[in-house]
Design a protein around this motif. Structure first.
Motif, short mmCIF file in Angstrom:
data_model
loop_
_atom_site.label_atom_id
_atom_site.label_comp_id
_atom_site.label_asym_id
_atom_site.label_seq_id
_atom_site.Cartn_x
_atom_site.Cartn_y
_atom_site.Cartn_z
N MET A 1 -32.44 -29.20 -15.83
CA MET A 1 -31.88 -28.67 -14.61
C MET A 1 -30.47 -28.14 -14.90
SD MET A 1 -31.62 -30.56 -10.99
CE MET A 1 -30.09 -30.51 -10.16
N SER A 2 -30.17 -26.95 -14.44
CA SER A 2 -28.88 -26.33 -14.68
C SER A 2 -27.84 -26.82 -13.67
CB SER A 2 -29.00 -24.80 -14.55
OG SER A 2 -29.86 -24.29 -15.50
N ASP A 3 -26.59 -26.77 -14.09
CA ASP A 3 -25.50 -27.06 -13.17
C ASP A 3 -25.33 -25.87 -12.25
OD1 ASP A 3 -24.87 -29.55 -14.26
OD2 ASP A 3 -23.64 -28.61 -15.81
N HIS A 4 -25.05 -26.16 -11.00
CA HIS A 4 -24.81 -25.09 -10.05
C HIS A 4 -23.33 -24.75 -10.04
CE1 HIS A 4 -28.87 -25.93 -8.74
NE2 HIS A 4 -28.83 -24.77 -8.11
N CYS A 5 -23.03 -23.51 -9.76
CA CYS A 5 -21.65 -23.04 -9.67
C CYS A 5 -21.34 -22.69 -8.23
CB CYS A 5 -21.46 -21.79 -10.53
SG CYS A 5 -21.57 -22.12 -12.28
N ARG A 6 -20.07 -22.79 -7.89
CA ARG A 6 -19.60 -22.37 -6.57
C ARG A 6 -18.64 -21.22 -6.77
NH1 ARG A 6 -17.64 -26.35 -2.08
NH2 ARG A 6 -19.58 -25.75 -1.14
N LEU A 7 -18.85 -20.16 -6.05
CA LEU A 7 -18.04 -18.95 -6.16
C LEU A 7 -17.53 -18.60 -4.77
CD1 LEU A 7 -17.21 -16.46 -7.92
CD2 LEU A 7 -19.39 -15.45 -7.27
N THR A 8 -16.22 -18.40 -4.64
CA THR A 8 -15.64 -17.94 -3.38
C THR A 8 -15.06 -16.56 -3.62
OG1 THR A 8 -15.15 -20.19 -2.70
CG2 THR A 8 -13.95 -18.43 -1.58
N LEU A 9 -15.54 -15.61 -2.84
CA LEU A 9 -15.13 -14.21 -2.99
C LEU A 9 -14.54 -13.68 -1.70
CD1 LEU A 9 -18.40 -12.84 -4.58
CD2 LEU A 9 -16.18 -12.81 -5.68
N PRO A 10 -13.41 -13.00 -1.77
CA PRO A 10 -12.94 -12.26 -0.61
C PRO A 10 -13.87 -11.07 -0.38
CG PRO A 10 -11.17 -12.62 -2.20
CD PRO A 10 -12.46 -12.98 -2.86
N VAL A 11 -14.27 -10.85 0.86
CA VAL A 11 -15.18 -9.75 1.20
C VAL A 11 -14.45 -8.77 2.09
CG1 VAL A 11 -17.38 -9.11 2.25
CG2 VAL A 11 -17.18 -11.28 1.01
N THR A 12 -14.48 -7.50 1.72
CA THR A 12 -13.85 -6.46 2.53
C THR A 12 -14.92 -5.57 3.15
OG1 THR A 12 -13.64 -4.98 0.63
CG2 THR A 12 -11.78 -6.43 1.07
N GLY A 13 -14.55 -4.88 4.21
CA GLY A 13 -15.45 -3.93 4.85
C GLY A 13 -16.26 -4.49 6.00
N MET A 14 -16.07 -5.77 6.33
CA MET A 14 -16.78 -6.35 7.47
C MET A 14 -15.98 -6.05 8.73
SD MET A 14 -18.14 -10.06 6.10
CE MET A 14 -16.50 -10.76 5.92
N SER A 15 -16.65 -5.50 9.75
CA SER A 15 -15.94 -5.15 10.98
C SER A 15 -16.29 -6.06 12.16
CB SER A 15 -16.23 -3.70 11.35
OG SER A 15 -17.62 -3.51 11.52
N CYS A 16 -17.27 -6.95 11.96
CA CYS A 16 -17.66 -7.83 13.06
C CYS A 16 -18.40 -9.05 12.52
CB CYS A 16 -18.56 -7.08 14.05
SG CYS A 16 -20.09 -6.50 13.31
N ALA A 17 -18.66 -10.00 13.41
CA ALA A 17 -19.37 -11.21 13.01
C ALA A 17 -20.80 -10.89 12.57
CB ALA A 17 -19.37 -12.22 14.16
N ALA A 18 -21.40 -9.86 13.14
CA ALA A 18 -22.76 -9.48 12.74
C ALA A 18 -22.78 -9.01 11.28
CB ALA A 18 -23.30 -8.39 13.66
N CYS A 19 -21.70 -8.36 10.84
CA CYS A 19 -21.60 -7.95 9.43
C CYS A 19 -21.61 -9.17 8.53
CB CYS A 19 -20.31 -7.17 9.19
SG CYS A 19 -20.22 -5.57 9.99
N ALA A 20 -20.84 -10.19 8.91
CA ALA A 20 -20.79 -11.41 8.13
C ALA A 20 -22.15 -12.08 8.10
CB ALA A 20 -19.73 -12.36 8.69
N ALA A 21 -22.85 -12.08 9.24
CA ALA A 21 -24.19 -12.69 9.30
C ALA A 21 -25.17 -11.94 8.40
CB ALA A 21 -24.68 -12.70 10.75
#
Length: 131
Positions: free
Chosen positions: A1-21
């Motif tokens: 079983m592989s180790d899992h990684c956690r990645l946090t990325l800033p996301v640009t270009g989202m204009s609303c909560a629906a974009c994030a969803a």
């Protein structure tokens, strides 16, 4: 079983909560992703994934496909002793790698990995690498 990684990325270009969803839904469907959340207020995606199944470059592609982008990506030039593109792309946090001769240019999520970390990962794989 592989180790899992956690990645946090800033996301640009989202204009609303629906974009994030939509971005979150796409990430959660990506191969190797075990969980993903995208926060519209903070403009960040947090992704847990199996690096044996998917690479950071593929996660970034999933974010970019519907028109969003990632921020917080840095670049570095490394001197390497061998073909290192595939090995560099396998390092969690690396978003792209190109090589000309002994010069490897890597782009990476600075919050996840730094150039010295990429060089150390390459050395573990038997590739001499210097910043």
């Amino acid at each position: 079983m592989s180790d899992h990684c956690r990645l946090t990325l800033p996301v640009t270009g989202m204009s609303c909560a629906a974009c994030a969803a939509r971005a979150e839904k796409n990430l959660n469907r990506a191969p190797g992703v075990t969980s993903a959340s995208v926060n519209f207020a903070t403009k960040q995606a947090t992704v847990e994934y199996d690096p044996a199944t998917t690479a950071t470059t593929e996660i970034v592609d999933v974010i970019r496909r519907p028109g969003f982008d990632t921020a917080g990506v840095s670049s570095a030039l490394l001197q390497v002793s061998a073909d290192a593109v595939a090995a560099a792309k396998a390092v969690p946090g690396v978003t792209s790698a190109t090589q000309e001769g002994d010069r490897l240019i890597v782009q990476f999520v600075a919050a996840t990995v730094q150039a010295d970390g990429v060089a150390a990962a390459l050395r573990k794989r038997g590739i001499e690498a210097q910043i």
